[in-house]
Design an enzyme around this catalytic site. Sequence first.
Site, PDB file in Angstrom:
ATOM      1  N   TYR A 152     -73.716 -38.471  59.550  1.00 43.87           N
ATOM      2  CA  TYR A 152     -73.981 -39.739  58.853  1.00 43.87           C
ATOM      3  C   TYR A 152     -73.074 -39.868  57.616  1.00 43.87           C
ATOM      4  O   TYR A 152     -72.430 -40.907  57.399  1.00 43.87           O
ATOM      5  CB  TYR A 152     -75.451 -39.792  58.438  1.00 43.87           C
ATOM      6  CG  TYR A 152     -75.816 -40.991  57.580  1.00 43.87           C
ATOM      7  CD1 TYR A 152     -75.867 -42.263  58.126  1.00 43.87           C
ATOM      8  CD2 TYR A 152     -76.109 -40.841  56.223  1.00 43.87           C
ATOM      9  CE1 TYR A 152     -76.199 -43.365  57.343  1.00 43.87           C
ATOM     10  CE2 TYR A 152     -76.441 -41.929  55.437  1.00 43.87           C
ATOM     11  CZ  TYR A 152     -76.487 -43.191  56.001  1.00 43.87           C
ATOM     12  OH  TYR A 152     -76.811 -44.271  55.221  1.00 43.87           O
ATOM     13  N   LYS A 156     -70.259 -42.776  56.559  1.00 38.78           N
ATOM     14  CA  LYS A 156     -70.350 -43.623  55.357  1.00 38.78           C
ATOM     15  C   LYS A 156     -69.087 -43.468  54.491  1.00 38.78           C
ATOM     16  O   LYS A 156     -68.658 -44.415  53.827  1.00 38.78           O
ATOM     17  CB  LYS A 156     -71.616 -43.266  54.568  1.00 38.78           C
ATOM     18  CG  LYS A 156     -72.901 -43.590  55.318  1.00 38.78           C
ATOM     19  CD  LYS A 156     -73.207 -45.072  55.298  1.00 38.78           C
ATOM     20  CE  LYS A 156     -73.328 -45.752  56.591  1.00 38.78           C
ATOM     21  NZ  LYS A 156     -73.667 -47.177  56.504  1.00 38.78           N
ATOM     22  N   ILE A 185     -83.292 -46.528  49.032  1.00 37.87           N
ATOM     23  CA  ILE A 185     -83.863 -47.870  48.933  1.00 37.87           C
ATOM     24  C   ILE A 185     -85.129 -47.932  49.786  1.00 37.87           C
ATOM     25  O   ILE A 185     -85.180 -47.380  50.889  1.00 37.87           O
ATOM     26  CB  ILE A 185     -82.835 -48.924  49.439  1.00 37.87           C
ATOM     27  CG1 ILE A 185     -81.480 -48.755  48.716  1.00 37.87           C
ATOM     28  CG2 ILE A 185     -83.383 -50.338  49.263  1.00 37.87           C
ATOM     29  CD1 ILE A 185     -81.484 -48.915  47.220  1.00 37.87           C
TER      30      ILE A 185
END
Length: 253
Positions: A152, A156, A185
């Site tokens: 991941y 990114k 978030i």
Amino acid sequence: MFTPLTGRTVVVTGGTKGIGKGIAGVFARAGANVVVVARDAERGEAVAAELGGAYVAADVGRAEDCERMAAEALERFGGIDVLCANAGVFPDTKLADMTEADIDAIFATNVKGTMLSVKACLPALERSGHGRVVVTSSITGPITGFPGWSHYGATKAAQLGFVRTAAIELSGKGITINAVMPGNIETEGLAELGAEYREQMEKSIPQGKLGRVEDIGNAALFLATDEAAYITGQTIVVDGGQVLSESIMGLET
Ligand code: NAP
């Protein structure tokens, strides 16, 4: 005072959930026409209705889906002014257990999906005269690491490499491209990581709380304004200060 985005059209990939839905909501409240893009049609139609926009079913990892996404947005609203390339997945797997299929799948959505969705919208963004692309990257990869997210994090960071060269190529077309880098978030996806993950993250954020999806939406909205026209190839970290402290001692003050 920023020039209103009333009547401009924004396409938000992954706009049916989490950060993407937050971005789409911020633009809708700013008066923009919103097109949300994702695979789950039931959720997509519901979110489009809620925001007074349109839904396009597409898998951003497929070129033909991205072409259709741009064509349907054009058909519905007559142009595309802003693309928020936000769709992303974050399965966690330690490197020792990771399969080739795991790596291919995450790169297909997060990297190839970003590039294909931008490419498909280019002609419309150029015609807009104030074309804007906002990519949702992350602090994970470009700045930080976390066990289980080596693939991941690689995706990114790869998005930022794409943004920098795309910014040069798109400058002549009057299009800017920038990235927002969210910290942790408050989203459905993050909720699935469990209460312990959340508590640990809150402790590592100087502001002591997770971010809201609107915090990312507001950063994207700024980058989409006419007043941000001279900003391209850049990144904005939106993380409540999470990346700042060199050690946990720095958070005990
Ligand atoms: P989320 O709640 O799981 O939502 C992901 C959205 O992307 C959904 O609308 C999903 O809809 C869509 N999507 C996934 N794969 C897709 C594909 N192949 N084609 C089209 N749409 C696809 O995730 P999130 O937490 O909001 O994350 C959104 C972005 O923010 C990601 O790029 C992620 O890396 C980044 N980010 C999130 C956080 C965080 O704290 N949550 C932090 C840093 C960065 P369907 O499943 O229906 O397709």
